[in-house]
Design a protein around this motif. Structure first.
Motif, PDB file in Angstrom:
ATOM      1  N   PRO A   7      -6.540   9.835  -1.599  1.00  0.00           N
ATOM      2  CA  PRO A   7      -5.475  10.659  -1.008  1.00  0.00           C
ATOM      3  C   PRO A   7      -4.706   9.927   0.094  1.00  0.00           C
ATOM      4  O   PRO A   7      -3.493  10.092   0.234  1.00  0.00           O
ATOM      5  N   PHE A   8      -5.400   9.105   0.867  1.00  0.00           N
ATOM      6  CA  PHE A   8      -4.741   8.330   1.921  1.00  0.00           C
ATOM      7  C   PHE A   8      -3.743   7.346   1.319  1.00  0.00           C
ATOM      8  O   PHE A   8      -2.589   7.262   1.765  1.00  0.00           O
ATOM      9  N   ILE A   9      -4.161   6.611   0.311  1.00  0.00           N
ATOM     10  CA  ILE A   9      -3.274   5.639  -0.333  1.00  0.00           C
ATOM     11  C   ILE A   9      -2.085   6.344  -0.969  1.00  0.00           C
ATOM     12  O   ILE A   9      -0.945   5.883  -0.866  1.00  0.00           O
ATOM     13  N   ASN A  10      -2.336   7.479  -1.606  1.00  0.00           N
ATOM     14  CA  ASN A  10      -1.252   8.258  -2.197  1.00  0.00           C
ATOM     15  C   ASN A  10      -0.246   8.690  -1.132  1.00  0.00           C
ATOM     16  O   ASN A  10       0.972   8.600  -1.335  1.00  0.00           O
ATOM     17  N   ARG A  14       3.769   7.622  -0.860  1.00  0.00           N
ATOM     18  CA  ARG A  14       4.843   8.606  -0.713  1.00  0.00           C
ATOM     19  C   ARG A  14       5.672   8.346   0.536  1.00  0.00           C
ATOM     20  O   ARG A  14       6.910   8.373   0.493  1.00  0.00           O
ATOM     21  N   ALA A  15       5.014   8.075   1.660  1.00  0.00           N
ATOM     22  CA  ALA A  15       5.718   7.825   2.923  1.00  0.00           C
ATOM     23  C   ALA A  15       6.557   6.552   2.842  1.00  0.00           C
ATOM     24  O   ALA A  15       7.689   6.510   3.334  1.00  0.00           O
ATOM     25  N   PHE A  16       6.020   5.526   2.209  1.00  0.00           N
ATOM     26  CA  PHE A  16       6.761   4.277   2.030  1.00  0.00           C
ATOM     27  C   PHE A  16       8.004   4.542   1.185  1.00  0.00           C
ATOM     28  O   PHE A  16       9.098   4.096   1.521  1.00  0.00           O
ATOM     29  N   GLY A  17       7.839   5.275   0.111  1.00  0.00           N
ATOM     30  CA  GLY A  17       8.961   5.615  -0.755  1.00  0.00           C
ATOM     31  C   GLY A  17      10.024   6.420  -0.028  1.00  0.00           C
ATOM     32  O   GLY A  17      11.223   6.173  -0.195  1.00  0.00           O
ATOM     33  N   GLN A  18       9.594   7.366   0.783  1.00  0.00           N
ATOM     34  CA  GLN A  18      10.556   8.182   1.533  1.00  0.00           C
ATOM     35  C   GLN A  18      11.342   7.332   2.524  1.00  0.00           C
ATOM     36  O   GLN A  18      12.553   7.504   2.672  1.00  0.00           O
ATOM     37  N   LEU A  37      -0.801  -2.558  -1.692  1.00  0.00           N
ATOM     38  CA  LEU A  37      -1.946  -1.735  -2.111  1.00  0.00           C
ATOM     39  C   LEU A  37      -3.264  -2.432  -1.807  1.00  0.00           C
ATOM     40  O   LEU A  37      -4.216  -1.792  -1.332  1.00  0.00           O
ATOM     41  N   SER A  38      -3.323  -3.713  -2.052  1.00  0.00           N
ATOM     42  CA  SER A  38      -4.541  -4.477  -1.725  1.00  0.00           C
ATOM     43  C   SER A  38      -4.836  -4.404  -0.228  1.00  0.00           C
ATOM     44  O   SER A  38      -5.982  -4.267   0.189  1.00  0.00           O
ATOM     45  N   PHE A  39      -3.772  -4.483   0.556  1.00  0.00           N
ATOM     46  CA  PHE A  39      -3.896  -4.380   2.014  1.00  0.00           C
ATOM     47  C   PHE A  39      -4.479  -3.021   2.403  1.00  0.00           C
ATOM     48  O   PHE A  39      -5.396  -2.946   3.229  1.00  0.00           O
ATOM     49  N   LEU A  40      -3.953  -1.947   1.821  1.00  0.00           N
ATOM     50  CA  LEU A  40      -4.457  -0.612   2.144  1.00  0.00           C
ATOM     51  C   LEU A  40      -5.920  -0.446   1.789  1.00  0.00           C
ATOM     52  O   LEU A  40      -6.685   0.175   2.536  1.00  0.00           O
ATOM     53  N   ILE A  41      -6.318  -0.986   0.656  1.00  0.00           N
ATOM     54  CA  ILE A  41      -7.713  -0.883   0.231  1.00  0.00           C
ATOM     55  C   ILE A  41      -8.613  -1.708   1.143  1.00  0.00           C
ATOM     56  O   ILE A  41      -9.650  -1.234   1.615  1.00  0.00           O
ATOM     57  N   GLU A  42      -8.203  -2.931   1.418  1.00  0.00           N
ATOM     58  CA  GLU A  42      -9.039  -3.825   2.231  1.00  0.00           C
ATOM     59  C   GLU A  42      -9.176  -3.343   3.672  1.00  0.00           C
ATOM     60  O   GLU A  42     -10.241  -3.457   4.276  1.00  0.00           O
ATOM     61  N   PHE A  43      -8.100  -2.796   4.224  1.00  0.00           N
ATOM     62  CA  PHE A  43      -8.112  -2.409   5.636  1.00  0.00           C
ATOM     63  C   PHE A  43      -8.074  -0.894   5.851  1.00  0.00           C
ATOM     64  O   PHE A  43      -7.637  -0.425   6.901  1.00  0.00           O
ATOM     65  N   TYR A  44      -8.551  -0.159   4.876  1.00  0.00           N
ATOM     66  CA  TYR A  44      -8.596   1.301   4.981  1.00  0.00           C
ATOM     67  C   TYR A  44      -9.289   1.740   6.264  1.00  0.00           C
ATOM     68  O   TYR A  44      -8.822   2.646   6.952  1.00  0.00           O
ATOM     69  N   ASP A  45     -10.390   1.082   6.607  1.00  0.00           N
ATOM     70  CA  ASP A  45     -11.178   1.496   7.769  1.00  0.00           C
ATOM     71  C   ASP A  45     -10.373   1.475   9.063  1.00  0.00           C
ATOM     72  O   ASP A  45     -10.618   2.288   9.957  1.00  0.00           O
ATOM     73  N   VAL A  46      -9.378   0.623   9.167  1.00  0.00           N
ATOM     74  CA  VAL A  46      -8.521   0.554  10.348  1.00  0.00           C
ATOM     75  C   VAL A  46      -7.260   1.394  10.154  1.00  0.00           C
ATOM     76  O   VAL A  46      -6.869   2.165  11.034  1.00  0.00           O
ATOM     77  N   GLU A  47      -6.631   1.252   9.003  1.00  0.00           N
ATOM     78  CA  GLU A  47      -5.335   1.878   8.762  1.00  0.00           C
ATOM     79  C   GLU A  47      -5.396   3.403   8.752  1.00  0.00           C
ATOM     80  O   GLU A  47      -4.458   4.056   9.194  1.00  0.00           O
TER      81      GLU A  47
END
Length: 71
Positions: A7-10, A14-18, A37-47
């Motif tokens: 849900p966070f990545i989704n 959406r926010a990037f697209g907007q 997307l790789s960045f979001l997955i790798e750094f989810y714990d911080v982002e």
């Protein structure tokens, strides 16, 4: 990947697209192509601790380092 990451990545897609007036599909394609997307997955714990706007700012920087032209 845990149940909170999808849900966070989704929401980030959406926010990037907007921000750049892109459809969700185009935003996804762009983020996939330029390693966002790789960045979001790798750094989810911080982002996920930041606001969505700050995360989109980080995505812009990451994608531009990988050849993306949106800024």
């Amino acid at each position: 990947m845990n149940k909170y990451e999808i849900p966070f990545i989704n929401a980030c897609i959406r926010a990037f697209g907007q921000r750049f007036s892109l459809s969700r599909e185009k935003a996804y394609e762009y983020l996939h192509r330029y390693a966002g997307l790789s960045f979001l997955i790798e750094f989810y714990d911080v982002e996920h601790l930041q606001s969505i706007d700050e995360t989109v700012d980080d995505l812009v920087v990451m994608c531009s380092k990988n050849g993306g032209l949106l800024a």
